[in-house]
Design a protein around this motif. Structure first.
Motif, PDB file in Angstrom:
ATOM      1  N   GLU A   3       0.832  -1.215   0.000  1.00 29.71           N
ATOM      2  CA  GLU A   3       0.000   0.000   0.000  1.00 29.71           C
ATOM      3  C   GLU A   3       0.865   1.264   0.000  1.00 29.71           C
ATOM      4  N   ASP A   4       2.020   1.209   0.643  1.00 25.64           N
ATOM      5  CA  ASP A   4       2.931   2.355   0.604  1.00 25.64           C
ATOM      6  C   ASP A   4       3.418   2.601  -0.816  1.00 25.64           C
ATOM      7  N   ALA A  10       0.760   6.652  -6.865  1.00 23.18           N
ATOM      8  CA  ALA A  10      -0.317   7.626  -7.050  1.00 23.18           C
ATOM      9  C   ALA A  10       0.229   9.055  -6.964  1.00 23.18           C
ATOM     10  N   SER A  11       1.171   9.283  -6.047  1.00 18.66           N
ATOM     11  CA  SER A  11       1.773  10.615  -5.920  1.00 18.66           C
ATOM     12  C   SER A  11       2.564  10.988  -7.167  1.00 18.66           C
ATOM     13  N   VAL A  12       3.294  10.028  -7.706  1.00 17.48           N
ATOM     14  CA  VAL A  12       4.069  10.289  -8.926  1.00 17.48           C
ATOM     15  C   VAL A  12       3.129  10.560 -10.093  1.00 17.48           C
ATOM     16  N   ARG A  13       2.082   9.764 -10.208  1.00 16.70           N
ATOM     17  CA  ARG A  13       1.119   9.985 -11.304  1.00 16.70           C
ATOM     18  C   ARG A  13       0.472  11.357 -11.203  1.00 16.70           C
ATOM     19  N   HIS A  37      -8.505   5.058   0.780  1.00 13.03           N
ATOM     20  CA  HIS A  37      -8.108   3.681   1.056  1.00 13.03           C
ATOM     21  C   HIS A  37      -8.222   3.324   2.539  1.00 13.03           C
ATOM     22  N   GLY A  38      -9.042   4.100   3.261  1.00 11.00           N
ATOM     23  CA  GLY A  38      -9.394   3.745   4.631  1.00 11.00           C
ATOM     24  C   GLY A  38      -8.519   4.307   5.730  1.00 11.00           C
ATOM     25  N   TRP A  39      -7.575   5.171   5.391  1.00  9.56           N
ATOM     26  CA  TRP A  39      -6.693   5.736   6.405  1.00  9.56           C
ATOM     27  C   TRP A  39      -7.359   6.899   7.113  1.00  9.56           C
ATOM     28  N   LYS A  40      -6.966   7.098   8.381  1.00 13.75           N
ATOM     29  CA  LYS A  40      -7.493   8.180   9.200  1.00 13.75           C
ATOM     30  C   LYS A  40      -6.332   8.884   9.905  1.00 13.75           C
ATOM     31  N   ALA A  48      -4.022  -0.284  12.058  1.00 13.56           N
ATOM     32  CA  ALA A  48      -5.252   0.497  12.254  1.00 13.56           C
ATOM     33  C   ALA A  48      -5.446   1.541  11.156  1.00 13.56           C
ATOM     34  N   LYS A  49      -4.491   1.618  10.217  1.00 12.38           N
ATOM     35  CA  LYS A  49      -4.531   2.603   9.129  1.00 12.38           C
ATOM     36  C   LYS A  49      -4.669   4.026   9.670  1.00 12.38           C
ATOM     37  N   ARG A  50      -3.712   4.388  10.509  1.00 11.42           N
ATOM     38  CA  ARG A  50      -3.630   5.744  11.058  1.00 11.42           C
ATOM     39  C   ARG A  50      -2.313   6.362  10.607  1.00 11.42           C
TER      40      ARG A  50
END
Length: 86
Positions: A3-4, A10-13, A37-40, A48-50
């Protein structure tokens, strides 16, 4: 993790599509990708996607702002090497 890498791609695009975007706009695009993508926001926790950088650009600590500027500069400097037809 995977995911990283996906967030980095995505940042490069984004950067290739918007070479004139500011570092703040680059950060906002990264943030939008992470949130989609569910991060908070919160203390760093991959499970925990934080992520502590899920805040407006103006609220980032200086070292995080530098990362956005560096992404912008590196991608812009290498953009001529990218085949954009794929």
């Amino acid at each position: 993790g995977g995911e990283d890498l996906a967030a980095a791609v995505a940042s490069v695009r984004f950067r290739l599509a918007r070479a004139d975007a500011t570092a703040a706009e680059q950060h906002e695009a990264w943030m939008a990708w992470k949130i989609a993508h569910g991060w908070k926001p919160g203390p760093a926790d991959r499970i925990a996607k934080r992520h502590p950088s899920l805040v407006p650009y103006g609220e980032l600590p200086p070292h995080e702002k530098v990362k956005a500027v560096l992404v912008r500069a590196v991608v812009n400097s290498l953009a001529h090497l990218v085949d954009r037809s794929t």
